[in-house]
Design an enzyme around this catalytic site. Structure first.
Site, PDB file in Angstrom:
ATOM      1  N   LYS A 280       0.926  11.054  21.498  1.00 13.79           N
ATOM      2  CA  LYS A 280      -0.411  10.568  21.827  1.00 13.79           C
ATOM      3  C   LYS A 280      -0.721  10.778  23.312  1.00 13.79           C
ATOM      4  CE  LYS A 280      -1.654   9.092  17.726  1.00 13.79           C
ATOM      5  NZ  LYS A 280      -1.765   7.695  17.301  1.00 13.79           N
ATOM      6  N   ARG A 315       5.534   6.998  12.342  1.00 13.85           N
ATOM      7  CA  ARG A 315       4.910   8.260  11.946  1.00 13.85           C
ATOM      8  C   ARG A 315       5.121   9.256  13.085  1.00 13.85           C
ATOM      9  NH1 ARG A 315      -0.136  10.932  12.248  1.00 13.85           N
ATOM     10  NH2 ARG A 315      -0.677  12.034  10.309  1.00 13.85           N
TER      11      ARG A 315
END
Length: 337
Positions: A280, A315
């Site tokens: 991210k 994830r």
């Protein structure tokens, strides 16, 4: 009416005091809980003094998801079959390349393969249903033909989910928290599918346009609590619902960090927790890795921080490296292999 939020002070290690309470049936435990309220100073109580229903939700072991036990942390491997994903767009287009990557992730330790045909990067546009189905269904069929690893379809749309499940997917991961398509929750209930319900403030096109919260931890908690209730009313039992605070979806860096620092509060929802932090943007901002595929070390570090707060599922893009890190983390806290 005053609403209270309960954040267990999570600990690890085999040597536990007599009053220690196991957290959600996993490797972590706690003896004290921080009690939080909006616009009030928090305070701490012993676990034994919690309301019985709160303690039960914190302590009860989470049910298996599609046959996968959650007594130890599990990995969801990311398989994007999109041309414009922020990290690996275009790399796995087509069934042959996608299958090869799925097999590599499964052999490296992925417990779930999450297949998505619509990019959810900031600024991404909605993909027509037919195009999303055309991207994902052949890949799911190919993966199911050679792997027994459970497959999740990463979609907001009931029509896409139906095609995916007909092709072999067995769970649904919705980044909109089942708010985009009103037909998706009833479909999942009718098929008895486990679901992953994520928080996002706005859709991908606009979610990073100056997101704001009164208090991001409480606001995300309240959203997920409401979605759980709606899903249960649609016929999905709580034990088939996994919650995801949605790191990076409609959140500034300070919002992401506040959620990461308070992840254990979400155990009070009585559901397993999925954490998606892999590659991210905030990892770039803090760690300095500009290219997404250079953010593996930071992704693992934040993932382990989540696991240390009792998160059951991560994830991830980098399955083999994260699996190795988890094995070492578990060996260290247990004192054996």
């Amino acid at each position: 009416m005053t609403k209270y939020y309960y954040r267990p002070l999570v600990q690890t290690g085999q040597k536990r005091p007599p009053d220690a309470v196991s957290l959600a049936g996993g490797p972590c435990w706690f003896t004290q809980v921080e009690v939080l309220q909006r616009a009030q100073e928090p305070y701490f109580v012993e676990a034994a003094r919690l309301p019985a229903d709160v303690l039960m939700r914190l302590e009860d072991a989470r049910a298996p998801i599609a046959g996968i036990g959650l007594e130890t942390p599990r990995l969801m491997g990311i398989l994007n079959v999109t041309p414009d994903s922020f990290s690996d767009g275009g790399r796995f287009n087509g069934a042959a390349m996608a299958l090869q990557h799925a097999q590599a992730m499964a052999s490296s330790g992925a417990d779930i393969i999450d297949i998505g045909g619509e990019s959810t990067r900031p600024g991404a546009h909605e993909v027509p249903r037919d195009a999303e189905i055309a991207r994902t269904t052949p890949v799911i069929k190919a993966v199911r033909s050679v792997l027994e690893t459970p497959i999740s379809i990463d979609t907001r749309k009931a029509e896409v989910a139906k095609a995916a499940c007909d092709a072999g997917a067995t769970m649904v991961n919705d980044v909109s928290g089942f708010t985009f398509d009103t037909g998706l929750a009833p479909f999942c209930a009718a098929r008895d599918l486990p679901v992953f319900v994520m928080h996002s403030q706005g859709g991908p096109e606009t979610m990073q346009d100056n997101p704001s919260y009164e208090d991001v931890v409480f606001d995300v908690y309240d959203f997920l609590e409401g979605r759980i209730q709606n899903l249960m009313e649609a016929g999905l039992p709580r034990e088939r619902i996994v919650v995801d605070p949605g790191i990076g979806f409609g959140k500034k860096i300070e919002h992401n960090l506040a959620l990461l620092a308070n992840l254990s509060v979400f155990h009070s929802l009585g559901c397993a927790i999925l954490l998606g932090i892999s590659r991210k943007g905030f990892i770039h901002k803090i760690g300095g890795a500009e290219e997404p595929d250079a953010r593996m070390p930071g992704s693992i570090a934040v993932g382990l921080a989540g696991v240390a707060q009792g998160v059951q599922l991560l994830r991830v893009h980098d399955v083999a490296e994260t699996k190795q890190a988890l094995k070492l983390w578990l060996a260290a806290i247990r004192g054996d292999c």
